[in-house]
Design a protein around this motif. Structure first.
Motif, mmCIF file in Angstrom:
data_model
loop_
_atom_site.group_PDB
_atom_site.id
_atom_site.type_symbol
_atom_site.label_atom_id
_atom_site.label_comp_id
_atom_site.label_asym_id
_atom_site.label_seq_id
_atom_site.Cartn_x
_atom_site.Cartn_y
_atom_site.Cartn_z
ATOM 1 N N ARG A 205 0.866 -1.104 0.074
ATOM 2 C CA ARG A 205 -0.105 0.071 0.225
ATOM 3 C C ARG A 205 0.825 1.256 -0.127
ATOM 4 N N THR A 206 0.449 2.366 0.009
ATOM 5 C CA THR A 206 0.865 3.789 0.327
ATOM 6 C C THR A 206 1.654 3.978 1.739
ATOM 7 N N GLY A 207 2.423 4.784 1.824
ATOM 8 C CA GLY A 207 3.079 5.254 3.083
ATOM 9 C C GLY A 207 2.106 5.436 4.100
ATOM 10 N N ASN A 208 1.002 6.523 3.541
ATOM 11 C CA ASN A 208 0.157 6.900 4.817
ATOM 12 C C ASN A 208 -0.958 5.631 5.034
ATOM 13 N N GLU A 209 -1.128 4.566 4.330
ATOM 14 C CA GLU A 209 -1.806 3.564 4.926
ATOM 15 C C GLU A 209 -1.046 2.765 5.639
ATOM 16 N N PHE A 210 0.276 2.302 5.423
ATOM 17 C CA PHE A 210 1.232 1.815 6.193
ATOM 18 C C PHE A 210 1.422 2.228 7.498
#
Length: 320
Positions: A205-210
């Protein structure tokens, strides 16, 4: 007289060969383009090859996008399928792959036959198309190719689009009896997983989701599965241009830079198993990794089970 007959035979043969200017179905097996050093291109087709492909009754082009996008414009003779068509709706959360029976009923309704070769495209860098490839791979159906770069690459090469809707007869499609679930992981597999020097849990996923900052629709909590490594799926394609896969060398360098090497076991997940299916395609088909499994339920399923641990780096502030 004999030498004249021989010369005449050679001339007829030469003229006959010259007349065969159009390739037929063989173009799928012998592409006219040069691959970028991939381990395998069995399940990949370039726009150039698709453009010269003769219409054949055993070829079905699958437009894997939302119906409203399909209705605006699509490849000629394309059949529309979307994520909701291949999901199991008996779960309290979304994203789990459909049963064999549901896939068979869908394909029969759409006129897809057992002997058909499917060419799948999307407009998201093969991310969505990879999910259908992965599901069919699990069920033993191997006659699938993904259009490299999807609609973006197709239009870049001058490929035509239409808004005409194709009509088709129904069929009696049946998936092969020999399932191949070697690329599949479920909740039980991930719960019992031990992450060590030989095993990687990869979040695509994206960094913000992670980090947990962003919680996408469908998830019950923000964050990640403990001991995950982050590598956004989009790093594997030319995201801002053609949306085609990067070269073998660039891909291998990308994954190895994160310690994701060929001798390790790799378990991949994302939000709902779609982006991670794309990474599974890259690792197994393009790079030749042998020990890769995609977690079907992914973060939606994991976050739904409140007794399961999660990791966060920040308070969740972004919702979608």
């Amino acid at each position: 007289m004999t030498w004249r007959i021989k010369m005449l035979s050679l001339l007829i043969c030469f003229v006959s060969c010259k007349k065969r200017t159009k390739p037929h179905y063989d173009v799928l097996k012998k592409p006219v383009t040069t691959p970028l050093g991939y381990y395998s291109t069995k399940h990949l087709i370039e726009s150039e090859d698709l453009k010269v492909l003769n219409t054949s009754s055993n070829i079905k082009i699958i437009d894997f996008r939302k119906p409203e996008a399909f209705l605006k414009a699509h490849l000629d003779h394309a059949i529309n399928i979307w994520r909701t068509d291949i999901e199991d709706d008996t779960f309290p959360y979304k994203g789990i792959m459909a049963s064999r029976a549901k896939i068979e009923a869908l394909f029969s309704k759409l006129g897809i036959k057992n002997e058909d070769e499917l060419i799948i495209y999307d407009e998201n860098g093969a991310c969505d198309a990879s999910r259908l490839w992965w599901i069919l791979k699990n069920y033993g159906f191997d006659n699938v190719k993904i259009l490299n770069g999807g609609l973006t690459a197709w239009e870049h090469k001058g490929g035509a689009l239409t808004s005409d809707i194709m009509s088709y007869n129904t069929s009696s499609f049946r998936l092969p009896s020999n399932e191949n679930m070697s690329l599949y992981a479920d909740l039980k597999d991930i719960k019992s997983l031990v992450v060590d020097d030989n095993t990687i849990l990869l979040d695509t996923r994206t960094g913000n989701e992670f980090s947990g900052k962003r919680q996408k629709r469908g998830a019950s909590r923000g964050g990640r599965i403990p001991n995950s490594v982050l590598l956004d799926w989009a790093e594997a394609i030319e995201f801002n241009t053609t949306k085609k896969f990067k070269s073998y060398k660039d891909l291998l360098d990308l994954y190895e830079s994160k310690g994701i090497t060929k001798e390790k076991k790799v378990y991949v997940y994302c939000h709902s198993g779609v982006r991670s299916a794309h990474t599974t395609f890259v690792l197994t088909e393009l790079l030749g990794y042998k020990n890769v499994k995609n977690y079907d339920g992914s973060w939606i399923e994991w976050s739904y089970n409140k007794d399961l641990p999660i990791e966060q780096d920040t308070i969740t502030t972004l919702f979608k």
